[in-house]
Design a protein around this motif. Structure first.
Motif, mmCIF file in Angstrom:
data_model
loop_
_atom_site.group_PDB
_atom_site.id
_atom_site.type_symbol
_atom_site.label_atom_id
_atom_site.label_comp_id
_atom_site.label_asym_id
_atom_site.label_seq_id
_atom_site.Cartn_x
_atom_site.Cartn_y
_atom_site.Cartn_z
ATOM 1 N N LEU A 88 51.690 86.699 25.459
ATOM 2 C CA LEU A 88 52.402 87.607 26.360
ATOM 3 C C LEU A 88 53.880 87.203 26.369
ATOM 4 O O LEU A 88 54.376 86.579 27.307
ATOM 5 N N HIS A 89 54.589 87.605 25.331
ATOM 6 C CA HIS A 89 55.959 87.131 25.131
ATOM 7 C C HIS A 89 56.922 87.624 26.207
ATOM 8 O O HIS A 89 57.927 86.953 26.491
ATOM 9 N N LEU A 90 56.652 88.772 26.811
ATOM 10 C CA LEU A 90 57.588 89.330 27.787
ATOM 11 C C LEU A 90 57.237 88.975 29.227
ATOM 12 O O LEU A 90 58.023 89.261 30.133
ATOM 13 N N LEU A 91 56.075 88.369 29.453
ATOM 14 C CA LEU A 91 55.657 88.060 30.817
ATOM 15 C C LEU A 91 56.570 86.995 31.425
ATOM 16 O O LEU A 91 56.676 85.880 30.911
ATOM 17 N N GLU A 92 57.211 87.344 32.550
ATOM 18 C CA GLU A 92 58.130 86.435 33.222
ATOM 19 C C GLU A 92 57.647 86.022 34.609
ATOM 20 O O GLU A 92 58.024 84.953 35.090
ATOM 21 N N PRO B 202 54.797 82.238 26.925
ATOM 22 C CA PRO B 202 55.850 81.278 26.560
ATOM 23 C C PRO B 202 57.168 81.485 27.287
ATOM 24 O O PRO B 202 57.994 80.575 27.320
ATOM 25 N N ASN B 203 57.397 82.664 27.867
ATOM 26 C CA ASN B 203 58.670 82.930 28.543
ATOM 27 C C ASN B 203 58.511 83.087 30.053
ATOM 28 O O ASN B 203 59.342 83.717 30.704
ATOM 29 N N LEU B 204 57.465 82.487 30.591
ATOM 30 C CA LEU B 204 57.218 82.562 32.025
ATOM 31 C C LEU B 204 58.347 81.880 32.795
ATOM 32 O O LEU B 204 58.730 80.745 32.489
ATOM 33 N N ARG B 205 58.870 82.596 33.812
ATOM 34 C CA ARG B 205 59.977 82.059 34.606
ATOM 35 C C ARG B 205 59.601 81.786 36.061
ATOM 36 O O ARG B 205 60.177 80.908 36.688
ATOM 37 N N ARG B 206 58.663 82.538 36.594
ATOM 38 C CA ARG B 206 58.251 82.310 37.983
ATOM 39 C C ARG B 206 56.738 82.376 38.082
ATOM 40 O O ARG B 206 56.122 83.343 37.641
ATOM 41 N N LEU B 207 56.155 81.348 38.687
ATOM 42 C CA LEU B 207 54.701 81.230 38.810
ATOM 43 C C LEU B 207 54.350 80.961 40.273
ATOM 44 O O LEU B 207 54.910 80.057 40.893
ATOM 45 N N SER C 175 53.225 72.042 26.960
ATOM 46 C CA SER C 175 54.524 71.991 27.624
ATOM 47 C C SER C 175 55.493 72.990 27.022
ATOM 48 O O SER C 175 56.416 73.453 27.691
ATOM 49 N N ASP C 176 55.329 73.352 25.757
ATOM 50 C CA ASP C 176 56.199 74.337 25.134
ATOM 51 C C ASP C 176 56.088 75.689 25.821
ATOM 52 O O ASP C 176 57.046 76.465 25.831
ATOM 53 N N CYS C 177 54.935 75.975 26.398
ATOM 54 C CA CYS C 177 54.733 77.270 27.037
ATOM 55 C C CYS C 177 55.375 77.354 28.419
ATOM 56 O O CYS C 177 55.421 78.419 29.003
ATOM 57 N N LEU C 178 55.834 76.254 28.941
ATOM 58 C CA LEU C 178 56.494 76.255 30.245
ATOM 59 C C LEU C 178 57.971 75.896 30.124
ATOM 60 O O LEU C 178 58.603 75.548 31.112
ATOM 61 N N ARG C 179 58.505 76.035 28.948
ATOM 62 C CA ARG C 179 59.882 75.583 28.752
ATOM 63 C C ARG C 179 60.912 76.474 29.440
ATOM 64 O O ARG C 179 62.062 76.064 29.590
ATOM 65 N N HIS C 180 60.520 77.674 29.875
ATOM 66 C CA HIS C 180 61.454 78.560 30.566
ATOM 67 C C HIS C 180 61.161 78.685 32.061
ATOM 68 O O HIS C 180 61.850 79.440 32.753
ATOM 69 N N LEU C 181 60.164 77.969 32.557
ATOM 70 C CA LEU C 181 59.779 78.092 33.958
ATOM 71 C C LEU C 181 60.890 77.576 34.869
ATOM 72 O O LEU C 181 61.362 76.444 34.727
ATOM 73 N N ARG C 182 61.297 78.425 35.830
ATOM 74 C CA ARG C 182 62.336 78.055 36.788
ATOM 75 C C ARG C 182 61.785 77.773 38.172
ATOM 76 O O ARG C 182 62.305 76.926 38.892
ATOM 77 N N ALA D 200 56.005 67.635 35.240
ATOM 78 C CA ALA D 200 56.010 66.851 34.004
ATOM 79 C C ALA D 200 56.209 67.690 32.750
ATOM 80 O O ALA D 200 56.474 67.130 31.673
ATOM 81 N N THR D 201 56.110 69.038 32.860
ATOM 82 C CA THR D 201 56.121 69.860 31.643
ATOM 83 C C THR D 201 57.156 70.982 31.628
ATOM 84 O O THR D 201 57.265 71.678 30.620
ATOM 85 N N ALA D 202 57.909 71.193 32.701
ATOM 86 C CA ALA D 202 58.868 72.301 32.771
ATOM 87 C C ALA D 202 60.293 71.756 32.756
ATOM 88 O O ALA D 202 60.823 71.368 33.802
ATOM 89 N N PRO D 203 60.951 71.741 31.600
ATOM 90 C CA PRO D 203 62.279 71.115 31.500
ATOM 91 C C PRO D 203 63.389 71.875 32.222
ATOM 92 O O PRO D 203 64.426 71.287 32.531
ATOM 93 N N LEU D 204 63.199 73.164 32.498
ATOM 94 C CA LEU D 204 64.239 73.947 33.160
ATOM 95 C C LEU D 204 63.882 74.257 34.615
ATOM 96 O O LEU D 204 64.531 75.094 35.251
ATOM 97 N N LEU D 205 62.878 73.582 35.130
ATOM 98 C CA LEU D 205 62.430 73.840 36.498
ATOM 99 C C LEU D 205 63.536 73.560 37.502
ATOM 100 O O LEU D 205 64.232 72.536 37.422
ATOM 101 N N GLN D 206 63.702 74.493 38.445
ATOM 102 C CA GLN D 206 64.698 74.331 39.493
ATOM 103 C C GLN D 206 64.073 74.104 40.867
ATOM 104 O O GLN D 206 64.653 73.397 41.694
ATOM 105 N N LEU D 207 62.909 74.718 41.123
ATOM 106 C CA LEU D 207 62.343 74.631 42.466
ATOM 107 C C LEU D 207 60.827 74.700 42.447
ATOM 108 O O LEU D 207 60.242 75.512 41.732
ATOM 109 N N ILE D 208 60.221 73.817 43.238
ATOM 110 C CA ILE D 208 58.811 73.930 43.611
ATOM 111 C C ILE D 208 58.780 74.130 45.122
ATOM 112 O O ILE D 208 59.257 73.282 45.879
ATOM 113 N N HIS D 209 58.243 75.255 45.539
ATOM 114 C CA HIS D 209 58.216 75.597 46.960
ATOM 115 C C HIS D 209 56.768 75.702 47.409
ATOM 116 O O HIS D 209 56.021 76.559 46.935
#
Length: 460
Positions: free
Chosen positions: A318-322, A348-353, A387-394, A416-425
């Protein structure tokens, strides 16, 4: 500058018009001269545009402003009959309710009788209105010949024993219809129905539908872009065929769902129960444009076969799923957690979970060695290069947290796996004790973070 006319102010809307009139005079009159410009000198189109934003009763009262305003309300193209137009008390007897409903429909008839021109938008939403099927039939018949484009009919009865209104057949011959909203009625297309060629928005709440509705009706609406279906008693197997569909929201029960010819569908919300979907790959194969996916309850529940056939990743990523929002998922060892990880590993391009665990399910308990099944699963996924699949998670959210070990395992894995993570709420469940919240936060703060900007927030 004072105005040279006197108006009896019925409400704050008329006061607004008077203020507008004074403003026009003050801005358009040269100093020392009187240009005589009044609110009645506004162009007719501007006056009609103003009247559209007023309740019908208030629009009628504006006729006292000037002779030019007197009859323009009769040609406005949007008519809204809601609780601002009539409010039915809830404690009426059956006979009183029928008389009141008939009188309200008579008042609506009077408005339509003096109306001049097309009606592009019509709303009938008066809670408690009942026993007026014949009157509503005449209204629908009248609207179908007036070029209505946006139609809303909401029948919210006070008594659940009252039979639902059955939609008049004239509705299906409204060629200009672009938006249709129906609630608490019966919708059965006739055999001669050829479709709504211009319909883009369809919202159905508590509507009785025939078993073949999705196959026959949707296929005859080629321009449909937004579809919302809530508790409509749909058939066990849903087949969605809509080439222009962009947004699909469903609340109800189904055993299986299939998307066919939905190349533009980007938002999907499934709040379903009693589902036994088997082929996850087949579901998402026809969703190449999916960007937001919200899923609730048992859509992720597997049949008795358990998790033996759950793939690690979907055949087509799901390349477009954000945005992925999973509500009421149960990490109970029955396979739901495997499907959950299959989704995030296939995006692979998930940004918000966002995740919310099911409070009514037995949570994963630590084994004798102190490691939960969820943590073991996470460790396997991490070792396989997930971890490659969470590389865009913010952003990662846990809603209504119960302070469980499973939730801590998810936090540890994301950190441990999201290099671009900004927030865990993490928002706690309102009954959660302060001691458990403090314990949860102390442990979460100790986890290793691959993102230097990652912050962990706990609270609302």
């Amino acid at each position: 500058m004072p105005c040279d006319y006197t108006v009896v102010y019925h409400n704050h809307y008329l006061y607004l018009f008077s203020w507008l009139n004074c403003l026009l005079i003050s801005r358009m009159e040269p100093v020392g001269k009187s240009s005589g410009i009044r609110i009645g000198d506004l162009p007719a189109d501007v006056i009609k545009h103003i009247l559209v934003f007023l309740p019908i009763k208030d629009a009628a009262r504006t006729s006292v402003l000037s002779r030019k305003w007197r009859y323009l309300r009769r040609s406005i193209h949007q008519l809204v009959f809601d609780d601002d137009f009539a409010l039915i008390p809830q404690h009426l007897t059956d006979s009183e309710l029928k008389v009141t409903s008939k009188q309200i429909m008579l008042d609506i008839y009077k408005c339509l009788l003096v109306h001049d021109g097309p009606i592009t938008k019509f709303v009938l939403s008066i809670p408690g209105l009942c026993s007026c099927d014949a009157e509503v039939d005449h209204v629908v018949l009248y609207l179908s010949s007036k070029g209505v484009e946006d139609l809303t009919l909401v029948f919210e009865a006070f008594d659940s024993d009252i039979d639902d209104y059955r939609m008049h057949l004239s509705l299906f011959s409204a060629p200009h219809l672009k938006s249709l909203t129906l609630e608490s009625c019966e919708l059965t297309p006739p055999s001669w129905f050829v479709g709504f060629s211009k319909l883009t928005h369809l919202r159905l709440d508590l509507v009785i539908l025939p078993d073949d509705f999705f196959q026959n009706f949707l296929s005859k609406c080629p321009m449909l872009e937004f579809l919302r279906v809530v508790c409509c008693g749909c058939p066990a197997n849903l087949e969605i065929v809509a080439p222009s569909l962009k947004s699909f929201e469903f609340v109800g029960s189904f055993q299986d769902i299939c998307f066919k010819c939905t190349p533009l569908l980007s938002f999907v919300s499934l709040n379903a129960w009693d589902t036994h979907t088997h082929e996850m790959g087949a579901i998402f194969a026809s969703l190449p444009s999916l960007r937001q996916f919200l899923v609730k309850y048992n859509f992720l529940k597997r049949p008795a076969a358990g998790d033996r056939n759950v793939p690690t990743r979907l055949p087509i990523p799901l390349h477009l799923l954000e945005v992925l929002n999973v509500i009421c998922i149960a990490f109970d060892g029955q396979g739901s957690e495997h499907i959950f990880f299959c989704l995030i590993m296939s995006s692979p391009n998930l940004r918000r979970l966002t995740v919310q665990l099911n409070a009514n399910q037995l949570y994963d308990q630590p084994a004798k060695n102190g490691t939960t099944g969820t943590r073991r699963l996470l460790e396997v996924e991490d070792c396989s290069g997930s971890s490659d699949c969470l590389r865009h998670l913010r952003e990662f959210r846990i809603d209504h947290s119960h302070g469980t070990q499973v939730e801590l395992d998810l936090v540890r894995f994301i950190l441990a796996t999201a290099p671009l993570l900004q927030l865990i709420h993490v928002t706690p469940e309102y009954k959660l004790s302060p001691q458990k919240i403090i314990k949860f936060m102390k442990e979460a703060m100790q986890y290793t973070r691959v993102s230097k900007e990652a912050k962990v927030m706990y609270g609302r």
